[in-house]
Design an enzyme around this catalytic site. Structure first.
Site, PDB file in Angstrom:
ATOM      1  NE  ARG A  27      -8.576 -30.305  -0.277  1.00  0.00           N
ATOM      2  CZ  ARG A  27      -7.368 -30.685   0.091  1.00  0.00           C
ATOM      3  NH1 ARG A  27      -7.151 -31.097   1.314  1.00  0.00           N
ATOM      4  NH2 ARG A  27      -6.363 -30.648  -0.753  1.00  0.00           N
ATOM      5  CG  ASP A  73      -7.177 -38.394  -7.864  1.00  0.00           C
ATOM      6  OD1 ASP A  73      -7.083 -37.227  -7.462  1.00  0.00           O
ATOM      7  OD2 ASP A  73      -6.203 -39.169  -7.943  1.00  0.00           O
TER       8      ASP A  73
HETATM    9  O1  1CP Z   1     -10.298 -34.444   0.319  1.00  0.00           O
HETATM   10  C1  1CP Z   1     -10.300 -34.164  -0.884  1.00  0.00           C
HETATM   11  O2  1CP Z   1     -11.232 -33.490  -1.343  1.00  0.00           O
HETATM   12  C2  1CP Z   1      -9.137 -34.682  -1.698  1.00  0.00           C
HETATM   13  C3  1CP Z   1      -8.399 -33.685  -2.530  1.00  0.00           C
HETATM   14  C4  1CP Z   1      -8.438 -34.115  -3.989  1.00  0.00           C
HETATM   15  C5  1CP Z   1      -9.278 -33.587  -4.988  1.00  0.00           C
HETATM   16  C6  1CP Z   1     -10.280 -32.466  -4.866  1.00  0.00           C
HETATM   17  C7  1CP Z   1      -7.674 -35.164  -4.549  1.00  0.00           C
HETATM   18  C8  1CP Z   1      -6.696 -36.026  -3.866  1.00  0.00           C
HETATM   19  N1  1CP Z   1      -8.061 -35.282  -5.881  1.00  0.00           N
HETATM   20  C9  1CP Z   1      -9.034 -34.339  -6.193  1.00  0.00           C
HETATM   21  C10 1CP Z   1      -9.749 -34.185  -7.483  1.00  0.00           C
HETATM   22  C11 1CP Z   1      -8.956 -34.100  -8.737  1.00  0.00           C
HETATM   23  N2  1CP Z   1      -7.687 -34.610  -8.916  1.00  0.00           N
HETATM   24  C12 1CP Z   1      -9.382 -33.538  -9.976  1.00  0.00           C
HETATM   25  C13 1CP Z   1     -10.781 -32.994 -10.294  1.00  0.00           C
HETATM   26  C14 1CP Z   1     -11.089 -31.658  -9.689  1.00  0.00           C
HETATM   27  C15 1CP Z   1     -10.694 -30.409 -10.425  1.00  0.00           C
HETATM   28  O3  1CP Z   1      -9.630 -30.322 -11.040  1.00  0.00           O
HETATM   29  O4  1CP Z   1     -11.462 -29.431 -10.339  1.00  0.00           O
HETATM   30  C16 1CP Z   1      -8.310 -33.655 -10.870  1.00  0.00           C
HETATM   31  C17 1CP Z   1      -8.241 -33.146 -12.312  1.00  0.00           C
HETATM   32  C18 1CP Z   1      -7.266 -34.336 -10.192  1.00  0.00           C
HETATM   33  C19 1CP Z   1      -5.988 -34.719 -10.823  1.00  0.00           C
HETATM   34  C20 1CP Z   1      -4.859 -35.162  -9.981  1.00  0.00           C
HETATM   35  N3  1CP Z   1      -4.850 -35.970  -8.880  1.00  0.00           N
HETATM   36  C21 1CP Z   1      -3.515 -34.885 -10.296  1.00  0.00           C
HETATM   37  C22 1CP Z   1      -3.085 -34.105 -11.519  1.00  0.00           C
HETATM   38  C23 1CP Z   1      -3.155 -32.623 -11.277  1.00  0.00           C
HETATM   39  C24 1CP Z   1      -2.167 -32.100 -10.280  1.00  0.00           C
HETATM   40  O5  1CP Z   1      -2.623 -31.688  -9.197  1.00  0.00           O
HETATM   41  O6  1CP Z   1      -0.952 -32.114 -10.568  1.00  0.00           O
HETATM   42  C25 1CP Z   1      -2.681 -35.493  -9.338  1.00  0.00           C
HETATM   43  C26 1CP Z   1      -1.174 -35.461  -9.260  1.00  0.00           C
HETATM   44  C27 1CP Z   1      -3.541 -36.180  -8.430  1.00  0.00           C
HETATM   45  C28 1CP Z   1      -3.130 -36.994  -7.270  1.00  0.00           C
HETATM   46  C29 1CP Z   1      -3.751 -36.441  -6.054  1.00  0.00           C
HETATM   47  N4  1CP Z   1      -5.029 -36.716  -5.664  1.00  0.00           N
HETATM   48  C30 1CP Z   1      -5.351 -36.019  -4.520  1.00  0.00           C
HETATM   49  C31 1CP Z   1      -4.195 -35.237  -4.193  1.00  0.00           C
HETATM   50  C32 1CP Z   1      -4.100 -34.346  -2.995  1.00  0.00           C
HETATM   51  C33 1CP Z   1      -3.218 -35.494  -5.170  1.00  0.00           C
HETATM   52  C34 1CP Z   1      -1.846 -34.819  -5.385  1.00  0.00           C
HETATM   53  C35 1CP Z   1      -0.825 -34.845  -4.319  1.00  0.00           C
HETATM   54  C36 1CP Z   1      -0.078 -36.106  -4.021  1.00  0.00           C
HETATM   55  O7  1CP Z   1       0.070 -37.030  -4.826  1.00  0.00           O
HETATM   56  O8  1CP Z   1       0.479 -36.148  -2.910  1.00  0.00           O
END
Ligand code: 1CP
Length: 342
Positions: A27, A73
């Site tokens: 984002r 994700d």
């Molecule tokens: O509206 C949107 O665009 C949603 C936001 C978003 C994005 C861009 C989510 C929801 N996931 C992702 C992509 C994503 N997630 C990637 C690929 C993009 C990159 O890294 O450039 C990766 C590697 C992840 C991994 C991920 N998802 C993790 C591990 C890394 C970390 O942040 O600790 C975790 C915990 C998630 C769960 C998740 N998915 C999305 C969110 C906002 C979250 C984390 C927060 C939560 O569980 O409340």
């Protein structure tokens, strides 16, 4: 020729060091927001190879990063296992939970793995378009972090419900972790067969565990996943990321055979240099909030991190993901500083 990124993961120091950033796709990029608005919901976006491949490549087109990370994700694995997964705007992921006394829904492993096949197609498309000297990182959630979403339904909690399973329902927790390990191993093999050059295991919720529980639910399952991957013939380098491990980071690197380890914002480079053997590459540290703030403090911290790891294999990264409000100019500045070297 092997890229310097992979050489670092194989234990060779480089100057300048390679760089990428967690959540470099996403984002903070206007081109991501434009693409994202075309998808019905976030899961559809992740399962669309055309859109997911484009999102993966966007940061590579904008910045001089050394690696792309697959756009997907960690919760796709639970979706494939038959859990209902939804992404709510401004709340984050919400997952259907399981009860300790109920058997796990058994979607056959082959069905689950084939449900993830759009992701392998994304990897294929990205690898075809990515310049040969750029690395494509595949990934999945590490077992405990994925299990936590299945038990608590969401991230960002105090983890007390899931953590109590280690004491109250150890065999139900083990069954869940084992099921996640098997599908994650096959999923990562699918990514590597499709062209991923390295893989990363995101253990995002490793903070605050007693050392014996950390060993049982973080280290052992991460090690079992890696053993299974090697058993399946996967040879690419593996990066672990026990976020928030703190003083038990040493337990992680001594019991989980990773090529590289991700470092969160809270541990000091001195501690890392005393704790992590020099044959293991390190990546991380930089505070995503400092990346937003910018200025002289950002420049200084980048140089300090580069200096601290000058003599060991190091990949520049943040301690956690790029936040949506991050100025593009600040990301660019960090890439330039890292390219200058120390
Ligand atoms: O509206 C949107 O665009 C949603 C936001 C978003 C994005 C861009 C989510 C929801 N996931 C992702 C992509 C994503 N997630 C990637 C690929 C993009 C990159 O890294 O450039 C990766 C590697 C992840 C991994 C991920 N998802 C993790 C591990 C890394 C970390 O942040 O600790 C975790 C915990 C998630 C769960 C998740 N998915 C999305 C969110 C906002 C979250 C984390 C927060 C939560 O569980 O409340």
């Amino acid at each position: 020729m092997t890229s310097s990124f992979i050489q670092v993961l194989n234990g060779q120091p480089k100057n300048p060091v390679p760089i990428w950033m967690m959540r470099q796709a996403g984002r903070h990029l206007p081109e991501y927001l434009a693409l994202r608005s075309q998808a019905k919901n976030f899961l559809d976006f992740c399962y669309s190879p055309a859109m997911a491949a484009e999102a993966t490549l966007q940061p590579i087109q904008r910045y001089d990063m050394d690696a792309a990370i697959l756009f997907a994700d960690i919760l796709l694995v639970l979706d494939a296992m038959g859990f209902n997964v939804e992404f709510e705007k401004r709340i984050g992921p919400l997952v259907e939970t399981i009860a300790p006394d109920k058997p796990l829904k058994q979607v056959p492993v082959e069905t689950a793995v084939s449900r993830l096949s759009p992701v392998y197609e994304t990897v294929r498309r990205v690898r075809q378009k990515l310049p040969f000297d750029k690395v494509l990182i595949g990934f999945c959630g590490a077992p405990w972090t994925v299990a936590l979403y299945a038990i608590e339904g969401r991230g960002g909690t105090d983890k007390s419900v899931a953590r109590s399973w280690a004491y109250l329902h150890p065999s139900a927790l083990k069954n869940l972790l084992d099921a996640i390990i098997e599908i994650s191993a096959l999923y990562l093999k699918g990514q590597v067969d499709a062209g991923a050059d390295a893989v990363m295991l995101f253990e995002s919720w490793a903070e605050g565990l007693p050392d014996n529980v950390f060993q049982q639910i973080v280290c052992q399952p991460n090690a079992a996943l890696i053993a299974r991957l090697r058993d399946l013939g996967v040879t690419v380098p593996i990066i672990g990321f026990p976020r928030g491990a703190g003083t038990v980071l040493g337990n992680f690197v001594s019991s989980v055979p990773v090529n590289g380890v991700g470092l969160d914002t809270s541990i000091s480079p001195d501690f890392v240099n005393q704790t992590v053997p020099t044959n293991i590459a390190v990546q991380g540290h930089l505070d995503p909030l400092l990346l937003i703030a910018g200025g002289e403090a950002l420049d200084q911290r980048v140089r300090d991190i580069l200096t601290a790891y000058k003599h060991r294999p190091h990949i520049f990264n943040l301690g956690h993901g790029v936040r949506p409000e991050t100025p593009i100019a600040h990301v660019q500045r960090v890439v330039d500083l890292v390219r200058e070297g120390v």
